[in-house]
Design a protein around this motif. Structure first.
Motif, PDB file in Angstrom:
ATOM      1  N   HIS A   1      26.921  34.100  54.953  1.00 40.93           N
ATOM      2  CA  HIS A   1      26.182  32.855  54.809  1.00 40.93           C
ATOM      3  C   HIS A   1      26.968  31.688  55.399  1.00 40.93           C
ATOM      4  CE1 HIS A   1      23.494  35.189  52.375  1.00 40.93           C
ATOM      5  NE2 HIS A   1      24.488  35.517  51.594  1.00 40.93           N
TER       6      HIS A   1
ATOM      7  N   GLU B   1      23.736  20.713  55.032  1.00 46.26           N
ATOM      8  CA  GLU B   1      22.617  19.971  54.463  1.00 46.26           C
ATOM      9  C   GLU B   1      22.634  18.642  55.197  1.00 46.26           C
ATOM     10  OE1 GLU B   1      23.200  19.755  50.234  1.00 46.26           O
ATOM     11  OE2 GLU B   1      23.036  21.930  49.988  1.00 46.26           O
TER      12      GLU B   1
ATOM     13  N   ARG C   1      27.616  26.024  54.653  1.00 46.06           N
ATOM     14  CA  ARG C   1      26.226  25.659  54.923  1.00 46.06           C
ATOM     15  C   ARG C   1      26.123  24.169  55.203  1.00 46.06           C
ATOM     16  NH1 ARG C   1      25.673  25.527  49.080  1.00 46.06           N
ATOM     17  NH2 ARG C   1      24.368  23.754  48.528  1.00 46.06           N
TER      18      ARG C   1
ATOM     19  N   ASP D   1      26.910  29.026  58.393  1.00 48.90           N
ATOM     20  CA  ASP D   1      26.038  28.413  59.387  1.00 48.90           C
ATOM     21  C   ASP D   1      26.646  28.590  60.777  1.00 48.90           C
ATOM     22  OD1 ASP D   1      25.071  26.057  61.098  1.00 48.90           O
ATOM     23  OD2 ASP D   1      23.742  25.956  59.359  1.00 48.90           O
TER      24      ASP D   1
END
Length: 98
Positions: free
Chosen positions: A7, A41, A39, A9
């Motif tokens: 996981h 955002e 990740r 990015d």
């Protein structure tokens, strides 16, 4: 394990690949398997890292290096230390083992 399985990015992976492990500078923190998740955002990166051993003094340096590398690329970063599951040499990439 692949980057996608962790996981991470794909926009963050090449940046994190440039961050060296301070104890073994020829390897990146990605090669060592220290980065467990990354990740985005918006422009805020949330990174989870696991120390190679409990109480590893290099984790503060690694966290600061991650923030610096991501800020240089225009991202705000938050680094979280994750202790479970414990790091294992199985997490070192094939490139890192070579």
């Amino acid at each position: 394990m692949t980057v996608s399985a962790l996981h991470i990015d794909t926009r963050l992976a090449p940046i994190l690949k440039k961050v060296s492990d301070p104890e073994i500078p020829v390897l990146s923190i990605m090669d060592m398997g220290v980065v467990r998740a990354a990740r985005l955002e918006g422009n805020h990166a949330k990174i989870k890292i696991t120390p190679t051993y409990s109480g590893c003094p290099a984790m503060d340096v690694i966290g600061n290096d991650i923030v610096t590398a991501l800020e240089a690329e225009g991202f705000m970063a938050q680094v979280e230390l994750v202790l479970s599951p414990a790091w294992t040499t199985d997490w070192i990439t094939q490139e890192g083992k070579a």
